[in-house]
Scaffold this motif. Structure first.
Motif, PDB file in Angstrom:
ATOM      1  N   GLY A 115       0.841  -1.201   0.000  1.00 32.77           N
ATOM      2  CA  GLY A 115       0.000   0.000   0.000  1.00 32.77           C
ATOM      3  C   GLY A 115       0.865   1.236   0.000  1.00 32.77           C
ATOM      4  N   ALA A 152       2.401   7.339   6.594  1.00 30.70           N
ATOM      5  CA  ALA A 152       2.928   6.147   5.910  1.00 30.70           C
ATOM      6  C   ALA A 152       4.154   6.525   5.074  1.00 30.70           C
ATOM      7  N   LYS A 187     -13.848   8.863  -2.286  1.00 31.56           N
ATOM      8  CA  LYS A 187     -14.028  10.211  -2.844  1.00 31.56           C
ATOM      9  C   LYS A 187     -14.240  10.076  -4.362  1.00 31.56           C
ATOM     10  N   GLY A 242       3.478   3.044   8.906  1.00 27.52           N
ATOM     11  CA  GLY A 242       2.119   3.313   8.443  1.00 27.52           C
ATOM     12  C   GLY A 242       1.064   3.099   9.520  1.00 27.52           C
ATOM     13  N   LEU A 266       5.614  -7.299  -1.295  1.00 29.74           N
ATOM     14  CA  LEU A 266       4.622  -8.383  -1.275  1.00 29.74           C
ATOM     15  C   LEU A 266       3.303  -7.856  -0.715  1.00 29.74           C
ATOM     16  N   GLY A 267       2.211  -8.154  -1.384  1.00 27.99           N
ATOM     17  CA  GLY A 267       0.926  -7.672  -0.878  1.00 27.99           C
ATOM     18  C   GLY A 267      -0.200  -8.624  -1.215  1.00 27.99           C
ATOM     19  N   THR A 312       1.431  -3.247   6.713  1.00 34.16           N
ATOM     20  CA  THR A 312       0.188  -3.956   6.393  1.00 34.16           C
ATOM     21  C   THR A 312      -1.092  -3.165   6.677  1.00 34.16           C
ATOM     22  N   GLU A 358     -17.381  11.023   3.864  1.00 30.16           N
ATOM     23  CA  GLU A 358     -17.016  11.147   2.441  1.00 30.16           C
ATOM     24  C   GLU A 358     -17.913  10.260   1.586  1.00 30.16           C
ATOM     25  N   PHE A 416      -3.307  15.930   6.983  1.00 34.09           N
ATOM     26  CA  PHE A 416      -4.386  15.066   6.514  1.00 34.09           C
ATOM     27  C   PHE A 416      -5.352  15.918   5.712  1.00 34.09           C
TER      28      PHE A 416
HETATM   29  C1  FAD Z   1     -11.434   5.076   1.981  1.00 35.92           C
HETATM   30  C2  FAD Z   1     -10.216   5.707   2.593  1.00 35.92           C
HETATM   31  C3  FAD Z   1     -10.027   7.073   2.499  1.00 35.92           C
HETATM   32  C4  FAD Z   1      -8.883   7.663   3.045  1.00 35.92           C
HETATM   33  N1  FAD Z   1      -8.695   9.006   2.919  1.00 35.92           N
HETATM   34  C5  FAD Z   1      -7.548   9.556   3.361  1.00 35.92           C
HETATM   35  C6  FAD Z   1      -7.259  10.942   3.143  1.00 35.92           C
HETATM   36  O1  FAD Z   1      -8.079  11.668   2.577  1.00 35.92           O
HETATM   37  N2  FAD Z   1      -6.072  11.430   3.552  1.00 35.92           N
HETATM   38  C7  FAD Z   1      -5.150  10.643   4.185  1.00 35.92           C
HETATM   39  O2  FAD Z   1      -4.070  11.132   4.548  1.00 35.92           O
HETATM   40  N3  FAD Z   1      -5.397   9.333   4.427  1.00 35.92           N
HETATM   41  C8  FAD Z   1      -6.563   8.782   4.019  1.00 35.92           C
HETATM   42  N4  FAD Z   1      -6.800   7.451   4.226  1.00 35.92           N
HETATM   43  C9  FAD Z   1      -5.846   6.676   5.035  1.00 35.92           C
HETATM   44  C10 FAD Z   1      -4.680   6.201   4.194  1.00 35.92           C
HETATM   45  O3  FAD Z   1      -5.117   5.604   3.013  1.00 35.92           O
HETATM   46  C11 FAD Z   1      -3.872   5.216   5.029  1.00 35.92           C
HETATM   47  O4  FAD Z   1      -3.420   5.888   6.177  1.00 35.92           O
HETATM   48  C12 FAD Z   1      -2.702   4.649   4.251  1.00 35.92           C
HETATM   49  O5  FAD Z   1      -3.151   3.878   3.168  1.00 35.92           O
HETATM   50  C13 FAD Z   1      -1.826   3.819   5.164  1.00 35.92           C
HETATM   51  O6  FAD Z   1      -0.817   3.205   4.446  1.00 35.92           O
HETATM   52  P1  FAD Z   1      -0.261   1.784   4.907  1.00 35.92           P
HETATM   53  O7  FAD Z   1       0.858   1.453   3.995  1.00 35.92           O
HETATM   54  O8  FAD Z   1      -0.041   1.780   6.365  1.00 35.92           O
HETATM   55  O9  FAD Z   1      -1.477   0.783   4.676  1.00 35.92           O
HETATM   56  P2  FAD Z   1      -2.282   0.434   3.359  1.00 35.92           P
HETATM   57  O10 FAD Z   1      -2.183   1.500   2.333  1.00 35.92           O
HETATM   58  O11 FAD Z   1      -3.628   0.009   3.813  1.00 35.92           O
HETATM   59  O12 FAD Z   1      -1.526  -0.848   2.773  1.00 35.92           O
HETATM   60  C14 FAD Z   1      -1.469  -2.058   3.470  1.00 35.92           C
HETATM   61  C15 FAD Z   1      -1.493  -3.206   2.471  1.00 35.92           C
HETATM   62  O13 FAD Z   1      -1.054  -4.392   3.118  1.00 35.92           O
HETATM   63  C16 FAD Z   1      -1.890  -5.463   2.749  1.00 35.92           C
HETATM   64  N5  FAD Z   1      -1.771  -6.514   3.771  1.00 35.92           N
HETATM   65  C17 FAD Z   1      -2.278  -6.521   5.029  1.00 35.92           C
HETATM   66  N6  FAD Z   1      -1.918  -7.640   5.684  1.00 35.92           N
HETATM   67  C18 FAD Z   1      -1.157  -8.354   4.823  1.00 35.92           C
HETATM   68  C19 FAD Z   1      -0.499  -9.608   4.908  1.00 35.92           C
HETATM   69  N7  FAD Z   1      -0.502 -10.334   6.026  1.00 35.92           N
HETATM   70  N8  FAD Z   1       0.169 -10.073   3.817  1.00 35.92           N
HETATM   71  C20 FAD Z   1       0.210  -9.331   2.674  1.00 35.92           C
HETATM   72  N9  FAD Z   1      -0.389  -8.140   2.542  1.00 35.92           N
HETATM   73  C21 FAD Z   1      -1.059  -7.653   3.594  1.00 35.92           C
HETATM   74  C22 FAD Z   1      -3.255  -4.801   2.672  1.00 35.92           C
HETATM   75  O14 FAD Z   1      -4.188  -5.583   1.950  1.00 35.92           O
HETATM   76  C23 FAD Z   1      -2.883  -3.506   1.945  1.00 35.92           C
HETATM   77  O15 FAD Z   1      -2.847  -3.702   0.558  1.00 35.92           O
HETATM   78  C24 FAD Z   1      -7.938   6.840   3.707  1.00 35.92           C
HETATM   79  C25 FAD Z   1      -8.147   5.463   3.822  1.00 35.92           C
HETATM   80  C26 FAD Z   1      -9.267   4.880   3.262  1.00 35.92           C
HETATM   81  C27 FAD Z   1      -9.467   3.402   3.382  1.00 35.92           C
END
Ligand code: FAD
Length: 406
Positions: free
Chosen positions: A11, A298, A48, A275, A33-34, A108, A158, A322
């Motif tokens: 992500g 993140a 959005k 993240g 890996l995802g 994750t 949203e 944000f």
């Molecule tokens: C609908 C929505 C709207 C948002 N709007 C905003 C916004 O306007 N502004 C803002 O700043 N933030 C926003 N966010 C929050 C932002 O998207 C997250 O904070 C951000 O994506 C976090 O990044 P991350 O890498 O921690 O997790 P993620 O982007 O969620 O990525 C994690 C990935 O890991 C995968 N995963 C989980 N467990 C495993 C496993 N065991 N093995 C393999 N893969 C795995 C998941 O499926 C996912 O693909 C929003 C989130 C959502 C859902």
């Protein structure tokens, strides 16, 4: 199979970690890996403009497809890590594949929390976290007249804005006495409640869901007190559970997320976490251990980890920011408002362009700016420098925040 750096979670954080490593000339092998099938993409549009059908998926991609090959980042998509062996420095996927690592970056995110009541698993009940979630909702919409949104946080609001734009009757159920109660002050909550109501959204505060009704597909929501709201779709936006059980099972310290230090190291050797899932001491939260759920967090944590792996000095101390888009309103937030003891409204909310400024002990700690990018940009310095400001001058829009920041 073994990689010098294995990133679990493709992500925002995971993708940025790979990008930053290559940008900083890291020469080892990297795998991203995802468990989702798609190339890394931006999540914010899912509630959005992507949900609204205004942005195609290709424009959500964090990098074009060729980027990953050119930078020699192996993409291991559609695979779920089921366990981690920190001693052997391996992860094992759901299909039994074992992959070795020199350094593991755990990125994750989290899983959307589901309702705990009867009916929570019925068809037509949605959460919004992945492209698949958003696509499923969009595909069902033509047959839907009424949608109940459970949770008046950013994602719920949203989604409500997009759904009402589609002409759906939308009811938002919020258990607390105002929307956005966990993240914003009362003036901002009241403003957004009024905006949604003006767009025909029925905002119900202090509303407790008792159960969801229906045989296979949801047909209604019963509230505590007995009222039944008939509907054909329910959208649940009540937060996430950090996806860290594999790391905790491997011995990492944590609870609500995995604990990390200023370089995002977990308590396991050679394992970082970044993240939404990383609980860290944040200077903008008075040093409290928190998780932030934002693209900024993140990305910035990913950058810190990349530099640390490369042996550079880095510590996570970025100012949190944000945004949220609802209707034609652009909210921009900077700092962390939790723990404020004073609120100043700058400008007139009736003009739909104003800021809410949060202070603690006379210092600005956060701003929520609605259609007011200038305050958002200029107010940062007030926070980072911890400047004492006269609230009366803060409230006066004729005095620029730049001037007050000195
Ligand atoms: C609908 C929505 C709207 C948002 N709007 C905003 C916004 O306007 N502004 C803002 O700043 N933030 C926003 N966010 C929050 C932002 O998207 C997250 O904070 C951000 O994506 C976090 O990044 P991350 O890498 O921690 O997790 P993620 O982007 O969620 O990525 C994690 C990935 O890991 C995968 N995963 C989980 N467990 C495993 C496993 N065991 N093995 C393999 N893969 C795995 C998941 O499926 C996912 O693909 C929003 C989130 C959502 C859902």
């Amino acid at each position: 199979m073994r990689y010098d750096v294995l990133i679990v979670g493709a992500g925002h954080g995971g993708a940025q970690a790979a990008i930053a490593l290559r940008q900083n000339k890291y020469e080892g092998t990297i795998a991203l890996l995802g468990d989702e099938p798609d190339l890394p993409y931006e999540r914010p549009p899912l509630s959005k403009d992507y949900l609204a059908g205004e942005k195609p998926f290709e424009r959500l991609l964090i990098r074009p497809p060729a980027f990953w090959e050119e930078r020699e980042v192996a993409l291991l998509l559609g695979r779920h890590v089921a366990s981690v062996d920190a001693e052997a420095q391996t992860v094992t996927t759901g299909t039994g594949e074992t992959i070795g690592y020199g350094t593991l970056i755990w990125a994750t995110g989290g899983r959307p929390r589901r309702l705990g009541c009867a009916g929570a698993e019925l068809e037509g009940v949605h959460t919004v976290r992945t492209r698949e979630d958003s696509d499923k909702m969009a595909a069902e919409l033509p047959g839907v007249e009424t949608v109940v949104v459970v949770g008046g946080g950013y994602i719920g609001l949203e989604a409500a804005a997009v759904l009402s734009k589609f002409g759906k009757k939308v009811i938002v159920l919020e258990a607390l006495d105002r929307v956005l109660a966990r993240v914003a002050g009362e003036p901002l909550s009241r403003f957004f409640e009024a905006e949604h109501r003006a767009h025909g959204v029925d905002i119900r505060l202090g509303a407790q869901v008792e159960c969801l009704l229906g045989q296979a597909h949801v047909t209604g929501v019963r509230l505590a007190g007995g009222e039944v709201i008939p509907c054909q779709m329910v959208v649940v936006g009540i937060g996430i559970t950090p996806a860290v059980e594999q790391l905790l099972a491997a011995g990492a310290e944590g609870g609500n997320g995995v604990d990390v230090d200023a370089q995002c190291r977990t308590s396991l050797p050679h394992v970082f976490a970044i993240g939404d899932c990383a609980r860290h001491a944040n200077g903008y939260a008075g040093g409290d251990a928190i998780r932030l759920e934002s693209v900024q967090n993140a990305n910035d944590q990913a950058n810190v980890v990349a530099r640390t792996i490369l042996g550079q000095q880095a510590a996570y101390d970025a100012i949190p920011w944000f945004w949220s888009n609802q209707y034609d309103l652009r909210l921009q937030t900077v700092g962390i408002s939790a723990g404020h003891d004073q609120t100043v409204v700058r400008g007139d909310p009736a003009t739909r362009s104003f800021s809410v400024i949060y202070l603690r002990d006379g210092r600005v700690i956060a701003l929520d700016c609605v259609n007011m990018t200038r305050d958002y940009a200029q107010g940062r310095k007030l926070i980072t420098e911890g400047i004492h400001v006269d609230p009366a001058r803060l409230a006066d829009p004729s005095v620029s925040l730049k001037e007050l920041a000195g």
